[in-house]
Design an enzyme around this catalytic site. Structure first.
Site, PDB file in Angstrom:
ATOM      1  N   HIS A  12       0.822  -1.216   0.000  1.00 60.46           N
ATOM      2  CA  HIS A  12       0.000   0.000   0.000  1.00 60.46           C
ATOM      3  C   HIS A  12       0.863   1.276   0.000  1.00 60.46           C
ATOM      4  CE1 HIS A  12       0.003  -0.755   4.627  1.00 60.46           C
ATOM      5  NE2 HIS A  12       0.992   0.062   4.323  1.00 60.46           N
ATOM      6  N   HIS A  59      -1.581   4.201  10.071  1.00 63.05           N
ATOM      7  CA  HIS A  59      -0.217   4.726  10.254  1.00 63.05           C
ATOM      8  C   HIS A  59      -0.219   6.043  11.023  1.00 63.05           C
ATOM      9  CE1 HIS A  59      -0.029   2.081   6.728  1.00 63.05           C
ATOM     10  NE2 HIS A  59       1.277   2.018   6.849  1.00 63.05           N
ATOM     11  N   HIS A 193      10.043  -4.104   4.281  1.00 62.84           N
ATOM     12  CA  HIS A 193      10.500  -2.721   4.187  1.00 62.84           C
ATOM     13  C   HIS A 193      10.730  -2.136   5.566  1.00 62.84           C
ATOM     14  CE1 HIS A 193       6.082  -2.151   4.456  1.00 62.84           C
ATOM     15  NE2 HIS A 193       6.191  -0.850   4.552  1.00 62.84           N
ATOM     16  N   GLU A 240       3.926  -5.534   8.578  1.00 62.69           N
ATOM     17  CA  GLU A 240       2.569  -5.409   8.005  1.00 62.69           C
ATOM     18  C   GLU A 240       2.083  -6.716   7.388  1.00 62.69           C
ATOM     19  OE1 GLU A 240       2.795  -0.625   6.876  1.00 62.69           O
ATOM     20  OE2 GLU A 240       3.069  -2.100   5.296  1.00 62.69           O
TER      21      GLU A 240
HETATM   22  C1  DHB Z   1       6.141   3.205   2.253  1.00 66.40           C
HETATM   23  C2  DHB Z   1       5.611   1.946   2.528  1.00 66.40           C
HETATM   24  C3  DHB Z   1       4.547   1.801   3.429  1.00 66.40           C
HETATM   25  O1  DHB Z   1       3.988   0.615   3.764  1.00 66.40           O
HETATM   26  C4  DHB Z   1       4.005   2.931   4.036  1.00 66.40           C
HETATM   27  O2  DHB Z   1       2.949   2.754   4.859  1.00 66.40           O
HETATM   28  C5  DHB Z   1       4.530   4.185   3.777  1.00 66.40           C
HETATM   29  C6  DHB Z   1       5.607   4.330   2.884  1.00 66.40           C
HETATM   30  C7  DHB Z   1       7.265   3.381   1.278  1.00 66.40           C
HETATM   31  O3  DHB Z   1       7.934   2.397   0.891  1.00 66.40           O
HETATM   32  O4  DHB Z   1       7.494   4.526   0.844  1.00 66.40           O
HETATM   33 FE    FE Z   2       2.573   0.850   5.509  1.00 67.26          FE
END
Ligand code: DHB
Ligand code: FE
Length: 284
Positions: A12, A59, A193, A240
């Protein structure tokens, strides 16, 4: 009778919303990710779900660190997205389904879960971006939304087992719903990530592949790591994947993979999309 038609799992990343707004789907950077939605659009067009039950994490838009529920379920007639500072927005409001939300809430409480119930709720990019990806040309959303929010942000996080069990309780609730809707389950976020700190930019393709290979046929395999292990393996936002695990739990039938896409990176994220059909066992 209502039917759980399938599960759609997707990253997302807010930058995806910005790319859609700028029409960059065929840009070489974005195309490998957006192409993953071609079979999804075809399937949505065929199956035409009426409801989306979306497992995601907030978030900091609706819940901030001062009040962080482990699990929260929306029961509002409508949900709005608000700009969180990512420069995306202006999205259509999302119609809710309060009767189905309350049915789910009653059933999961009967299954000994204790969610926060939200009769008013904003939804962030973790709902908005997947909706834009699934129905890019929709004048009005073709589905009603039931948002189910899991804390993947502030420790202590729920365990993977608890998230899978929550999803299973939601799946049982959907099976006992007396409506006639076609229900799509969605899990958003991931894959690996990490946005901050010394490991910013961290990606783990081995763990991502392990998740993609097992989430459909063998979700229990993901229970071999606890939430802190997953932070270590997938990054502090890679956790996540708990949303995916819960969504997988809500698919109560035979789960058949129809499409899967993995592309590294989109922004800071190992971006993935997976689509599963849910084929219910026929009564004997
Ligand atoms: C990014 C990824 C995410 O899951 C998020 O909530 C906000 C930013 C990203 O990779 O930029
Ligand atoms: Fe996220």
């Amino acid at each position: 009778m209502s039917e759980i038609v399938g599960g759609l799992f997707t990253s997302h990343v807010p930058g995806i919303g910005a790319a859609i707004a700028k029409g960059l789907q065929d840009d070489p950077y974005w195309k490998p990710f957006f192409d993953g939605f071609i079979p999804v659009h075809r399937w949505l067009e065929q199956r035409r779900p009426d409801v989306a039950v979306v497992f995601y994490n907030d978030h900091g838009l609706n819940f901030f660190l001062d009040k962080m529920p482990t699990f929260a379920i929306g029961a509002a007639p409508e949900y709005r997205h608000e700009d969180e500072g990512w420069g995306i927005g202006g999205y259509k409001p999302y119609p809710g389904h309060p009767d189905l939300s309350w049915h789910i809430i009653e059933q999961v409480v009967a299954s000994e879960f204790d969610p926060v119930t939200c009769q008013s709720m904003t939804v962030d990019h973790a709902v908005a971006v997947p909706f834009e990806l699934c129905w890019p040309d929709a004048k009005a959303w073709p589905v009603k939304l039931v948002p189910i929010c899991i804390n993947t942000v502030q420790h202590p996080l729920p365990s993977p087992k608890r998230c899978l069990e929550l999803g299973r309780a939601v799946g049982r609730a959907l099976r006992s719903w007396k409506g006639d809707e076609k229900i799509l389950v969605m899990g958003t976020g991931g894959l690996s990530h990490q946005l901050e700190g010394k490991r910013a930019g961290f990606i783990n393709t081995d763990y991502d592949r392990f998740c993609l290979n097992n989430i459909g046929p063998n979700p229990e395999a993901l229970l071999r790591h606890d939430s802190l292990d997953i932070v270590e393996l997938a990054g502090s936002q890679g956790v996540e994947i708990l949303n995916w695990l819960a969504a997988r739990g809500a698919l109560t039938g035979d789960v058949v993979e129809l499409a899967s896409n993995y592309h590294v990176p989109i922004s800071n994220t190992a971006a993935a999309t997976a689509l599963f059909e849910n084929r219910e066992f026929l009564p004997a």
